[in-house]
Write a protein that holds these residues in place. Sequence first.
Motif: not given
Length: 255
Positions: A134-138, A154-162, A201-216
Amino acid sequence: MSATHASPQPLRVTVWNEGRDERLHAEVAARYPRGIHGAIAEGIAEHLGDGARLRTATLDEPEHGLTEQVLAGTDVLTWWGHLAHREVSDEVVERVRRRVLGGMGLIVLHSGHWSKIFTRLMGTTCTLRWRAAGERELVWTLAPGHPIAAGVPHPIVIEQQEMYGEFFDIPVPDELVFVSSFSGGEVFRSGCTFRRGHGRIFYFSPGDQDYPVYHHPDVRRVIANAVRWAAPDGFRGKPKLIHSEAGWFDAGGRA
């Protein structure tokens, strides 16, 4: 009398999700009541509106919801998987691969790095370092002029993420759009583009089932931008080995 221009056709987008975490874990279902695919599709619709025609598909549908007919009607496919990569049919993976080589865009999200389709297209293990704490991701933008980065802070701030960290075993990206840093000290190439055949092809890592990242809102914007960027300008079929007779160019031939 002014000329009349036909309206551009909406992008045909298929949002694919494994769909297992939501069924197995009540907290994931509460976080994503319409499924992870539902949240991703909502985010694309927010930004593309009438410019996209969306459908969703999941692992447990017949042929994983990715029949020949569905893929023939798909300009861009987004892919999210986590628990059941091995359950994805090799036949369906090959079907998707051929479509990408022919021009279909592919957006691979988060733990989709270990999906059969991504590893097959990359030709590497696509392994990485990870930690669920549950770490902060920039998410730092390295290519501010790239269409995928349009309108993104710049940057996107995600408060909790894998945490995902290096070394990430992928080929050198064609373009490195984003890199992430985590409160634990790791960095990660979190937004990478590749071209395979005629497909983007684009790979984008933010997003996880345990955190509401896809609502960001900013994560949603990136995914919608990526869908627009990956859209083909036409399907040309998988590149083929072509025997070229002398003089073909003078005779008006085309590659």
